[in-house]
Design a protein around this motif. Structure first.
Motif, short mmCIF file in Angstrom:
data_model
loop_
_atom_site.label_atom_id
_atom_site.label_comp_id
_atom_site.label_asym_id
_atom_site.label_seq_id
_atom_site.Cartn_x
_atom_site.Cartn_y
_atom_site.Cartn_z
N PHE A 102 -8.95 -21.23 -45.01
CA PHE A 102 -9.43 -20.53 -46.22
C PHE A 102 -8.41 -20.01 -46.96
O PHE A 102 -8.17 -20.18 -48.13
CB PHE A 102 -10.42 -19.36 -45.70
CG PHE A 102 -11.59 -19.69 -45.24
CD1 PHE A 102 -12.61 -20.13 -46.02
CD2 PHE A 102 -11.70 -19.75 -43.93
CE1 PHE A 102 -14.01 -20.62 -45.48
CE2 PHE A 102 -12.99 -20.02 -43.26
CZ PHE A 102 -14.16 -20.46 -44.12
N LEU A 103 -7.16 -19.62 -46.29
CA LEU A 103 -5.90 -18.92 -47.19
C LEU A 103 -4.97 -19.96 -47.54
O LEU A 103 -4.13 -19.91 -48.24
CB LEU A 103 -5.36 -18.02 -46.12
CG LEU A 103 -6.57 -16.87 -45.83
CD1 LEU A 103 -5.90 -15.64 -45.25
CD2 LEU A 103 -7.00 -16.12 -47.20
N GLY A 104 -5.16 -21.25 -46.65
CA GLY A 104 -3.86 -22.05 -46.76
C GLY A 104 -2.88 -21.87 -46.13
O GLY A 104 -2.25 -20.75 -45.84
N ASP A 105 -1.85 -22.85 -45.84
CA ASP A 105 -0.66 -22.89 -45.06
C ASP A 105 0.33 -21.66 -45.76
O ASP A 105 0.80 -20.67 -44.78
CB ASP A 105 0.30 -23.91 -44.90
CG ASP A 105 -0.50 -25.24 -44.02
OD1 ASP A 105 -1.64 -24.72 -43.62
OD2 ASP A 105 -0.12 -26.24 -44.22
N ALA A 106 0.62 -21.55 -46.86
CA ALA A 106 1.50 -20.57 -47.19
C ALA A 106 1.08 -19.19 -47.32
O ALA A 106 1.85 -18.39 -46.72
CB ALA A 106 1.93 -21.02 -48.71
N PHE A 107 0.00 -18.89 -47.68
CA PHE A 107 -0.34 -17.39 -47.50
C PHE A 107 -0.92 -16.93 -46.28
O PHE A 107 -0.30 -15.89 -45.76
CB PHE A 107 -1.71 -17.29 -48.56
CG PHE A 107 -2.22 -15.82 -48.55
CD1 PHE A 107 -1.20 -14.73 -49.23
CD2 PHE A 107 -3.52 -15.54 -48.25
CE1 PHE A 107 -1.58 -13.45 -49.33
CE2 PHE A 107 -3.88 -14.16 -48.55
CZ PHE A 107 -2.76 -12.95 -48.91
N TYR A 108 -1.36 -17.94 -45.38
CA TYR A 108 -1.71 -17.59 -43.91
C TYR A 108 -0.54 -17.23 -43.31
O TYR A 108 -0.28 -16.41 -42.44
CB TYR A 108 -2.61 -18.68 -43.37
CG TYR A 108 -2.93 -18.37 -41.86
CD1 TYR A 108 -3.87 -17.56 -41.61
CD2 TYR A 108 -2.12 -18.88 -40.88
CE1 TYR A 108 -4.40 -17.29 -40.38
CE2 TYR A 108 -2.47 -18.73 -39.46
CZ TYR A 108 -3.51 -17.75 -39.30
OH TYR A 108 -3.97 -17.52 -38.02
N GLY A 109 0.59 -18.26 -43.50
CA GLY A 109 1.95 -18.12 -42.92
C GLY A 109 2.68 -16.96 -43.28
O GLY A 109 3.34 -16.16 -42.44
N PHE A 110 2.43 -16.36 -44.77
CA PHE A 110 3.08 -14.99 -44.92
C PHE A 110 2.44 -13.91 -44.10
O PHE A 110 3.31 -13.07 -43.91
CB PHE A 110 2.76 -14.96 -46.56
CG PHE A 110 3.18 -13.57 -46.97
CD1 PHE A 110 4.49 -13.23 -47.12
CD2 PHE A 110 2.26 -12.76 -47.26
CE1 PHE A 110 4.91 -11.97 -47.66
CE2 PHE A 110 2.48 -11.45 -47.81
CZ PHE A 110 3.73 -10.95 -47.95
N ALA A 181 3.68 -26.12 -36.85
CA ALA A 181 3.38 -26.16 -38.17
C ALA A 181 4.81 -25.56 -38.83
O ALA A 181 5.09 -25.52 -40.10
CB ALA A 181 2.20 -25.39 -38.28
N GLY A 182 5.17 -24.52 -37.86
CA GLY A 182 6.43 -23.80 -38.18
C GLY A 182 6.26 -22.75 -39.49
O GLY A 182 7.04 -22.50 -40.48
N ILE A 183 4.86 -22.36 -39.78
CA ILE A 183 4.73 -21.32 -40.54
C ILE A 183 4.34 -19.80 -39.95
O ILE A 183 3.64 -19.75 -38.74
CB ILE A 183 3.22 -21.68 -41.32
CG1 ILE A 183 2.22 -22.00 -40.72
CG2 ILE A 183 3.77 -22.88 -42.42
CD1 ILE A 183 0.89 -22.07 -41.20
N GLY A 184 4.66 -18.69 -40.63
CA GLY A 184 4.38 -17.47 -39.91
C GLY A 184 4.86 -17.24 -38.74
O GLY A 184 4.23 -16.33 -38.09
#
Length: 438
Positions: A102-110, A181-184
């Motif tokens: 729902f939030l997408g990689d960028a926002f969820y990772g943040f 994925a390397g996010i968050g």
């Protein structure tokens, strides 16, 4: 068998929340055993106090080190637990990191990255708190009332927080797809190498175990609050809202006593005249307080809200000079007696059965009460606006007006006021004799 984990999760969630609600209802019942008091005036000021003191932690930072650390733990723990919403949805519906879609990689990772940084900061702050409590020998943590359960309770909460933060990081570190994925993962990426060489199945097992223990730990922590000083996490908000807004040092008067004094001072008053319509001239069944049922609801709320931080006691001039009084102990004793009364009510079908005990003498001694200088230092210092002085003064009122048990010095002063109109042992006619002396 496919839906067994979801069913077990739902059972654990319902059981945890139900037990929490049951304890909150008991807490509400106990607080409402107190006398009625109207604290609904000046709502704008009350909301301002709650936002500034309970939410904004404005009084905590008066002691910068502990205040800053507390803000880190407070903000971190609250914000990190936003992730609990995702865990609940995943647990009930069998999904995995449902917010990612729902939030997408960028926002969820943040979000998750922020949670990881906060989790690390909370872990560090908790270690410092533990060191301050157990190694640094800070005087306010060494008082007699902090022995046994209070000390263990303070440490238990710290252990809870360390374990929950660790589980959160390990859960992310062993989630292979999340790490790839390397996010968050600003913190968990450094923990993930500790699990190099583990098979994919083992990593998944560790991730699932961390996930389960993390959410079950949160449910246990939620229900532990009722038995802990950390109940202030919830009660600080109503406590600051209903706090006394009158100037410190302005004491309450009993209406019946005030009316009686006015009657005595008015030579034209008719002592047998009926009170004016709407006047409150009812004599209370007891002057002052000897037990928790004599206190008002806000005072009982104060007792449950006490954080046992000891700022009140560390600033109390009576305590600093070696006297027995500890404002923190006054609040702890009031809470312990109220809990005892609550258990009595539970054991006797909803009615209190006289147990031959009371707050005065069985918990709080007259020596403690008369040591108080009524300076309000404890009230000023409390980070959540608790008022130990109001309980002390109500219990003193009982000793004086019901038991005639004031100290000799106070009895002499009151006798002089009654006979001479002044606290000194001189006849009114002799007051100006000093002016005639050459």
């Amino acid at each position: 068998m496919q839906y067994l984990p979801n069913i077990l999760f739902a059972i654990a969630l319902i059981a945890g929340i139900s037990f929490f609600v049951m304890n909150i209802r008991k807490l509400y019942r106990n607080i409402n055993l107190g006398k009625k008091i109207d604290r609904t005036d000046n709502k704008q000021e009350r909301w301002k106090n709650m936002i500034k003191i309970a939410l904004g932690q404005s009084k905590m930072v008066k002691r910068p080190i502990s205040g800053f650390l507390h803000i880190v733990v407070y903000v971190g723990f609250i914000i990190i637990n936003i992730e609990v919403l995702e865990i609940i949805i995943d647990g009930l519906f069998g999904t995995h990191r449902i917010f990612l879609g729902f939030l997408g990689d960028a926002f969820y990772g943040f979000l998750i990255g922020t949670f990881e940084i906060l989790a690390f900061l909370v872990f560090v702050a908790v270690i410092i708190f533990w060191t301050r409590r157990n190694v640094a020998n800070i005087k306010r943590f060494l008082s007699s009332e902090m022995k046994g359960w209070p000390k263990a309770d303070g440490n238990m909460i710290l252990y809870f927080e360390m374990v929950l933060m660790t589980l959160f990081i390990v859960m992310n570190a062993t989630d292979t797809s999340f790490q790839q994925a390397g996010i968050g993962n600003p913190i968990s990426q450094f923990v993930a190498p500790l699990f190099d060489g583990f098979t994919a199945e083992t990593l998944h097992l560790i991730e699932r175990a961390s996930w389960w223990i993390h959410i079950l730990g949160i449910l246990v922590f939620l229900n532990y609050l009722y038995y802990s000083k950390h109940l202030h996490i919830l009660l600080a908000f109503p406590n600051t809202f209903f706090a006394n807004l009158n100037p410190k040092g302005q004491f309450t008067n009993l209406e019946s006593v005030t009316n009686e004094v006015k009657l005595m001072m008015d030579p034209d008053a008719d002592p047998y005249a009926a009170p004016a319509e709407g006047a409150e001239d009812e004599v209370p069944e007891k002057f002052g307080a000897s037990d928790v049922l004599d206190l008002n609801k806000v005072q009982l709320l104060n007792a449950y809200t006490c954080t046992e931080c000891g700022r009140c006691t560390s600033s109390c001039p009576a305590n600093l000079t070696g006297k027995k009084l500890s404002p923190r102990k006054i609040m702890m004793d009031t809470r312990d007696r109220l809990e005892e009364v609550g258990r009595n009510i539970d054991a006797n079908g909803g009615a209190f059965k006289e147990d031959g005990k009371q707050l005065l003498n069985d918990y709080i001694t007259p020596e403690e009460l008369w040591a108080c200088t009524s300076c309000n230092a404890c009230v000023e210092e409390c980070p959540v606006n608790i008022d130990p002085l109001s309980i002390i003064m109500d219990m003193r009122r009982y000793l004086v007006m019901e038991e005639s048990a004031a100290p000799q010095e106070l009895n002499s002063m009151m006798t002089n006021i009654e006979n001479n109109g002044a606290p000194w042992p001189y006849n009114q006619q002799d007051r100006l004799n000093w002016a005639n002396e050459e």
